[in-house]
Enzyme design. Structure first.
Site, PDB file in Angstrom:
ATOM      1  N   TYR A 478       0.831  -1.212   0.000  1.00 24.23           N
ATOM      2  CA  TYR A 478       0.000   0.000   0.000  1.00 24.23           C
ATOM      3  C   TYR A 478       0.865   1.262   0.000  1.00 24.23           C
ATOM      4  O   TYR A 478       0.625   2.205   0.754  1.00 24.23           O
ATOM      5  CB  TYR A 478      -0.967   0.011   1.185  1.00 24.23           C
ATOM      6  N   HIS A 479       1.859   1.282  -0.872  1.00 20.82           N
ATOM      7  CA  HIS A 479       2.787   2.399  -0.960  1.00 20.82           C
ATOM      8  C   HIS A 479       2.797   3.009  -2.354  1.00 20.82           C
ATOM      9  O   HIS A 479       3.855   3.360  -2.879  1.00 20.82           O
ATOM     10  CB  HIS A 479       4.209   1.927  -0.610  1.00 20.82           C
ATOM     11  N   GLY A 480       1.649   3.142  -2.973  1.00 17.35           N
ATOM     12  CA  GLY A 480       1.593   3.707  -4.314  1.00 17.35           C
ATOM     13  C   GLY A 480       2.166   5.117  -4.365  1.00 17.35           C
ATOM     14  O   GLY A 480       1.894   5.938  -3.485  1.00 17.35           O
TER      15      GLY A 480
END
Length: 540
Positions: A478-480
């Site tokens: 979840y590090h876009g």
């Protein structure tokens, strides 16, 4: 009688997340009037405030939907066409209110590489000053760390026995140091994890910069949906919003509009406002203001989780275990596992693909079993009930790049989020190698027989069969980042001072501006970007 909400300020900041709270808090503290807009509700609730509730928050659908936008990716063609969750915080504090609180600055080389591409002022020493301003590190101030800042950074005071075993096993197996501070001079090694949490509470950006800093000129307006940026004669003059009662109004910015809605929201709002690939905008009937590559350069961290049944960890991922912990935490706050992040140690090590001295593999360790085969849907009931240890072998620097595009002109609709994971085969090679490295570590004598078996994926999974299994097991961290790339060339959306090219009075300040992803979890860098944005604005 309902108080009339202000509709004009010097600065309008869209998004109260990691970057937005920081830039809004700093600008307001400097005496400017600031309206901070957030689509979600208050973060002053047990689910968000209590550090260890991050597990149930993501695993229980009824809880998740209260704080998350609920986005999913498009089918990932290199990952068995899986539609993968894209959690984004829909709550004050944004994603800093729903993440795992893993505090990682990134490798200093990341920022020097940004500067080398023409982004003057973003080198390691320059961003170090911003990091020091934002931190209140338990180890105190030194050349690299800050004290007295809005974000408290601590370590779990009562880690599991298995955590210490993992430190020793990793250090001895890979020949890396047990690093006291991976956010200091050197990142490489295995360490106890630093968390932006203290006294049992999550230190989100909103807690540090909005609630605690509490500048008088800051007006936080929640449950406000921003529809678009109003651009008149090439200048951003404000935003159009819809309030929770369905009424629409305009909020004017005397000086600037700052988009801090994250890699999804900021790119989506730019496109809805006429800034993006010209043909894509025309396809949606949107008048083009500035033809820019908005939504390109999307990339993210990806991990493969290995879970082992261990007797030196004492926590279980069951609903009943969490329920008992919650009951105890209510009576004696700060005394249970819920007082800390679920993660306890983190490693930065080099694979055979690594270039130079920069680690390219991150090892997140948590003393729990993990959902298997993946977390595409909330499946807390499928977590193994035994005490366990899970290692997330994580690809730090993906070569694959994806896109974000509009699905419609409805600002409440999810855009098309295509990470294009594993398009470059080297990414799968690294996940496979990370799996083998993890198995080697977990076989080390430091565990003294505490590792009973590999639960997932199972020791029988090897070679080509394991590579295939990874396609179903790989998960996003979840590090876009990267959809509003910062730079000085035609591939950039914003300039090094974060101004949107071709539009006056409009900046973007969040993880979407990263030219390339940082080495490790991206929450701390996103807060730093907010600090940098405030300095750039105040300096100009």
């Amino acid at each position: 009688m309902t108080k009339q909400r202000a509709s004009e300020a010097d600065y309008v900041v869209v998004g109260s997340g990691s970057s937005g709270s920081a830039v809004a808090g700093r600008l307001a503290k400097a005496g400017h009037s600031v309206i901070l807009l957030e689509a979600g509700k208050s973060d002053e609730k047990f689910l968000v405030k209590k550090a260890g509730m991050v597990g149930p928050m993501h695993a229980v659908p009824q809880l998740k939907k209260t704080v998350d936008w609920g986005f999913y990716s498009t089918p990932q063609k290199h990952l068995l066409d899986r539609k993968m969750p894209v959690p984004r915080g829909k709550v004050v504090g944004g994603s800093s209110s729903i993440n795992g609180m893993v505090y990682v600055r990134g490798n200093r080389a990341n920022f020097d590489s940004w500067a080398a591409e023409g982004n003057e002022g973003w080198d390691a020493d320059s961003v170090n000053a911003a990091y020091k301003r934002m931190e209140d590190y338990e180890g105190g101030e030194d050349a690299y760390r800050g004290a007295g800042g809005p974000i408290r950074v601590t370590r779990n005071k009562f880690p599991q026995e298995g955590t210490y075993q993992f430190l020793e096993a990793t250090s001895d197996t890979l020949g890396v140091p047990i690093n006291e501070d991976y956010n200091g001079a050197s990142q490489e090694g295995i360490s106890r994890m630093q968390q932006n949490a203290a006294d049992g509470l999550r230190y989100s950006a909103s807690r540090g910069y909005v609630h605690h800093l509490a500048p008088a000129t800051l007006d936080l307006q929640g449950q406000v949906m921003v529809n678009k940026v109003n651009i008149e004669n090439g200048r951003a003059t404000g935003v159009e919003v819809t309030d929770k009662d369905g009424s629409t109004r305009t909020i004017r910015a005397g000086r600037e509009v700052i988009l801090s809605a994250g890699f999804v929201g900021s790119a989506q709002l730019l496109m809805l406002s006429g800034v993006g690939h010209a043909q894509h905008l025309r396809d949606h009937g949107i008048q083009v203001v500035s033809d820019l590559p908005v939504g390109d350069n999307l990339h993210d961290h990806l991990f493969h989780a290995l879970t082992f049944h261990t007797t030196s960890t004492k926590m279980k991922g069951s609903a009943s275990f969490f329920a008992r912990g919650i009951a105890k935490e209510v009576v004696r706050p700060g005394t249970t596992f819920l007082a800390n992040s679920v993660f306890e140690s983190v490693g930065f090590v080099k694979s055979s693909q690594a270039h130079g001295d920069i680690p390219d593999l991150q090892l997140h360790m948590l003393p729990w079993a993990y959902a298997s085969p993946n977390q595409d849907e909330p499946i807390m009931h499928d977590v193994d009930p035994r005490t366990a240890m899970t290692i997330l072998a994580t690809l730090i620097y993906p070569k694959s790049r994806g896109t974000l595009r509009l699905a419609s002109t409805d600002p409440t609709a999810s855009p098309l989020i295509d990470y294009n994971y594993l398009a470059d085969s080297a990414d799968l090679d690294l996940l496979f190698e990370g799996t083998e490295i993890t198995r080697e570590i977990m076989a080390h004598k430091a565990f003294g027989g505490a590792v009973r078996e590999e639960i997932h994926p199972g020791i029988d999974q090897k070679g080509g069969e394991l590579r295939t299994a990874i396609l179903n097991r790989a998960n996003s961290v979840y590090h876009g980042v990267g959809t509003c790339r910062m730079g000085v060339d035609e591939l950039s959306v914003v300039t090094p001072d974060l101004k949107v090219r071709g539009v006056e009075g409009l900046r973007v300040a969040d993880a979407s501006i990263m030219p390339s992803i940082t080495g490790g979890n991206t929450n701390a860098p996103a807060i730093m970007i907010g600090e940098m944005a405030a300095s750039l604005i105040l300096g100009s």
